[in-house]
Design a protein around this motif. Structure first.
Motif, short mmCIF file in Angstrom:
data_model
loop_
_atom_site.label_atom_id
_atom_site.label_comp_id
_atom_site.label_asym_id
_atom_site.label_seq_id
_atom_site.Cartn_x
_atom_site.Cartn_y
_atom_site.Cartn_z
N PHE A 22 -119.27 -36.42 -119.04
CA PHE A 22 -119.26 -37.85 -119.35
C PHE A 22 -120.58 -38.54 -119.00
O PHE A 22 -121.01 -39.42 -119.73
N ALA A 23 -121.18 -38.17 -117.88
CA ALA A 23 -122.41 -38.85 -117.47
C ALA A 23 -123.61 -38.28 -118.21
O ALA A 23 -124.52 -39.02 -118.57
N SER A 24 -123.62 -36.98 -118.40
CA SER A 24 -124.77 -36.22 -118.91
C SER A 24 -125.84 -36.16 -117.83
O SER A 24 -125.90 -37.03 -116.95
N PRO A 25 -126.71 -35.15 -117.91
CA PRO A 25 -127.75 -35.02 -116.88
C PRO A 25 -128.78 -36.15 -116.92
O PRO A 25 -129.57 -36.30 -115.98
N ALA A 26 -128.79 -36.94 -117.98
CA ALA A 26 -129.72 -38.08 -118.00
C ALA A 26 -129.31 -39.13 -116.98
O ALA A 26 -130.16 -39.91 -116.53
N GLY A 47 -125.83 -10.05 -125.64
CA GLY A 47 -126.49 -10.05 -124.33
C GLY A 47 -127.55 -11.14 -124.24
O GLY A 47 -127.49 -11.99 -123.35
N THR A 48 -128.50 -11.11 -125.14
CA THR A 48 -129.57 -12.12 -125.14
C THR A 48 -130.01 -12.40 -126.57
O THR A 48 -129.98 -11.52 -127.43
N ASN A 49 -130.42 -13.63 -126.77
CA ASN A 49 -130.98 -14.05 -128.06
C ASN A 49 -132.04 -15.10 -127.72
O ASN A 49 -131.79 -15.98 -126.88
N PRO A 50 -133.22 -15.04 -128.34
CA PRO A 50 -134.30 -15.95 -127.95
C PRO A 50 -133.95 -17.43 -128.11
O PRO A 50 -134.37 -18.25 -127.29
N THR A 51 -133.20 -17.78 -129.14
CA THR A 51 -132.84 -19.19 -129.36
C THR A 51 -131.90 -19.66 -128.26
O THR A 51 -132.02 -20.78 -127.75
N ARG A 52 -130.94 -18.78 -127.92
CA ARG A 52 -130.02 -19.14 -126.83
C ARG A 52 -130.76 -19.21 -125.50
O ARG A 52 -130.53 -20.12 -124.70
N ASN A 53 -131.67 -18.26 -125.26
CA ASN A 53 -132.43 -18.29 -124.01
C ASN A 53 -133.24 -19.58 -123.88
O ASN A 53 -133.34 -20.15 -122.80
N ALA A 54 -133.82 -20.01 -125.00
CA ALA A 54 -134.62 -21.25 -124.98
C ALA A 54 -133.74 -22.42 -124.55
O ALA A 54 -134.14 -23.26 -123.74
N LEU A 55 -132.51 -22.46 -125.07
CA LEU A 55 -131.56 -23.51 -124.69
C LEU A 55 -131.18 -23.38 -123.22
O LEU A 55 -131.08 -24.38 -122.50
N GLU A 56 -131.00 -22.16 -122.75
CA GLU A 56 -130.56 -21.97 -121.36
C GLU A 56 -131.63 -22.43 -120.37
O GLU A 56 -131.31 -23.02 -119.33
N VAL A 57 -132.89 -22.21 -120.72
CA VAL A 57 -133.99 -22.71 -119.87
C VAL A 57 -133.99 -24.24 -119.87
O VAL A 57 -134.15 -24.89 -118.83
N GLN A 58 -133.79 -24.79 -121.06
CA GLN A 58 -133.75 -26.25 -121.21
C GLN A 58 -132.60 -26.86 -120.37
O GLN A 58 -132.78 -27.85 -119.66
N LEU A 59 -131.41 -26.24 -120.46
CA LEU A 59 -130.24 -26.73 -119.72
C LEU A 59 -130.49 -26.73 -118.21
O LEU A 59 -130.17 -27.70 -117.52
N ALA A 60 -131.06 -25.63 -117.72
CA ALA A 60 -131.33 -25.53 -116.29
C ALA A 60 -132.29 -26.64 -115.86
O ALA A 60 -132.10 -27.29 -114.83
N ALA A 61 -133.31 -26.89 -116.69
CA ALA A 61 -134.30 -27.92 -116.35
C ALA A 61 -133.67 -29.32 -116.34
O ALA A 61 -134.04 -30.16 -115.51
N THR A 116 -133.49 -35.82 -127.51
CA THR A 116 -133.39 -37.29 -127.55
C THR A 116 -132.36 -37.83 -126.56
O THR A 116 -132.00 -39.01 -126.60
N LEU A 117 -131.86 -36.95 -125.66
CA LEU A 117 -130.77 -37.36 -124.76
C LEU A 117 -131.13 -38.61 -123.95
O LEU A 117 -130.32 -39.52 -123.80
N ASP A 118 -132.34 -38.64 -123.42
CA ASP A 118 -132.70 -39.73 -122.52
C ASP A 118 -132.61 -41.10 -123.21
O ASP A 118 -131.97 -42.02 -122.70
#
Ligand SMILES: *Cc1c(COP(=O)(O)O)cnc(C)c1O
Length: 390
Positions: free
Chosen positions: A182-186, A55-69, A253-255
């Motif tokens: 292919f483009a990535s959000p950057a 259902g939820t895991n703190p490490t995954r949640n941290a990534l999900e917040v990052q992805l949305a941003a 380091t994506l940018d």
């Protein structure tokens, strides 16, 4: 994430969103919560909503917040692979009888999922050239629910107008999905251009180091989010804590990576554009590319992927793909190291003989972060070697 971080620049968000330091120890990097379950204070007494790792895991949640941003979206969801993300999205929002309109050079695995898995479940599809807006329009029926776009596409680097397609889709009441791998959000943010859902294979640029398989969805709509979140929980294709950690680490380091990927790819594209052995260079950063103007308007750079059409046909293409040294012969893309791929028999073998089949003279390059002079020397030597064997 604080409101200030939400409005900050892309690189800042990539590094900080969801990645707050650990309040217990002050560890700058959030810990990897390698735990399947969470202790309850009393029956039903959950700490911050944590109950069971599917259902939820703190490490995954941290990534999900990052992805949305990264995509400027409201909700981020992380999965065990890009295809698991696509599957959860489509099963979350579709029912048997529904219809999907899909581009004619979509990722082979996406086509296979829609054709074979969803086909057997009673969801039909039509394949169109997404850059021809009239053919998109005429493929839409009363049953159509989803418009599936990939831009730049894989492997022919076709560019589709996201804003215009979103308008067409929304006029027909459809959900517009953009595979932004292919483009990535950057380089490109489909939600800002009007799309409803962004899909990523985080295996590629987001993870960025060829050491993890993962997928992501970012979307704004609360109701759709609830349906897809339920599918993630109920069907269970979640990313593991270690995988989520590696993906978050890569994203930071994506940018800078996308800047260098784009510079290196532009140099390689320019080299091949002048080469007599090459019939076509498929790179949207070349002015000769039919999608150049559109790409320049909806992407901030042109990315690290390019494909080559060899004048000497299949033989020459195969020889080149087997002659490079620094460019290693392997499937996948988006990592720090350069890769060469022969799509017709490797990444796109699943679409051989269909409308999505890749021409036999095409080789795809994922241009990595090595010194560009070394990369140029490698392709120069390989093309010489491939020509000599003839
Ligand atoms: C790799 C890829 C996928 C599938 O992702 P997996 O992580 O391999 O499941 C989807 N779309 C595109 C454009 C890809 O390159």
């Amino acid at each position: 994430m604080s409101a200030q971080k939400k409005n900050s620049g892309f690189a800042t968000r990539a590094i900080h969103a969801g990645q707050d330091f650990d309040p217990t120890t002050g560890a700058v990097i959030p810990p990897i919560h390698q735990s399947s379950t969470f202790v309850q204070t009393h029956i039903g007494g959950l700490r911050n909503g944590y109950e069971y790792g599917r259902g939820t895991n703190p490490t995954r949640n941290a990534l999900e917040v990052q992805l949305a941003a990264l995509e400027g979206g409201k909700h981020g969801l992380s999965f065990s692979s890009g295809l698991a993300a696509e599957d959860a999205l489509l099963r979350g929002i579709l029912l048997p009888g529904d219809h999907i309109v899909l581009g004619n050079d979509a990722y082979g695995g996406t086509y296979r999922l829609i054709d074979r898995i969803f086909g057997a479940w009673g969801v039909t599809h039509s394949i169109v050239d997404m850059s021809n807006l009239r053919s998109v329009q005429s493929a839409i029926t009363e049953k159509t629910k989803v418009l599936w776009v990939e831009t730049p596409s894989n492997p022919l680097m076709k560019i589709t107008d996201i804003a215009e397609l979103s308008e067409i889709g929304h006029a027909a009441g459809l959900t517009v999905v953009v595979d932004n791998t292919f483009a990535s959000p950057a380089l490109q943010n489909p939600l800002a251009l009007g799309a409803d859902v962004v899909v990523h294979s985080t295996t590629k640029y987001l993870g960025g180091h060829s050491d993890v398989i993962g997928g992501a969805l970012v979307l704004d709509d609360d109701e759709m989010h609830e349906k897809v979140r339920f599918m993630q929980f109920a069907a269970g294709a979640v990313s593991a804590p270690m995988d989520a950690f590696l993906t978050s680490r890569g994203i930071k380091t994506l940018d800078v990576r996308m800047q260098r990927h784009s510079e290196n790819a532009a140099a390689i594209a320019a080299y091949f554009a002048e080469h007599s052995a090459i019939e076509t260079v498929f790179y949207p950063g070349l002015e000769s590319h039919p999608g150049y103007t559109l790409a320049a308007s909806q992407m901030s750079r042109f990315g690290g992927m390019l494909s080559l059409g060899f004048a000497g046909g299949e033989k020459m293409a195969r020889r080149f793909a087997e002659s490079t040294q620094l460019f290693q012969l392997a499937e996948s893309l988006g990592g720090i190291e350069s890769l060469v791929n022969y799509p017709a028999e490797m990444t796109h073998a699943s679409v051989a003989g269909t409308e999505l089949a890749v021409p036999a003279n095409v080789v795809r390059l994922s241009v990595g972060l090595e010194n560009v002079d070394d990369l140029l020397a490698d392709v120069d030597r390989a093309i010489g070697k491939a020509a000599k064997k003839r």
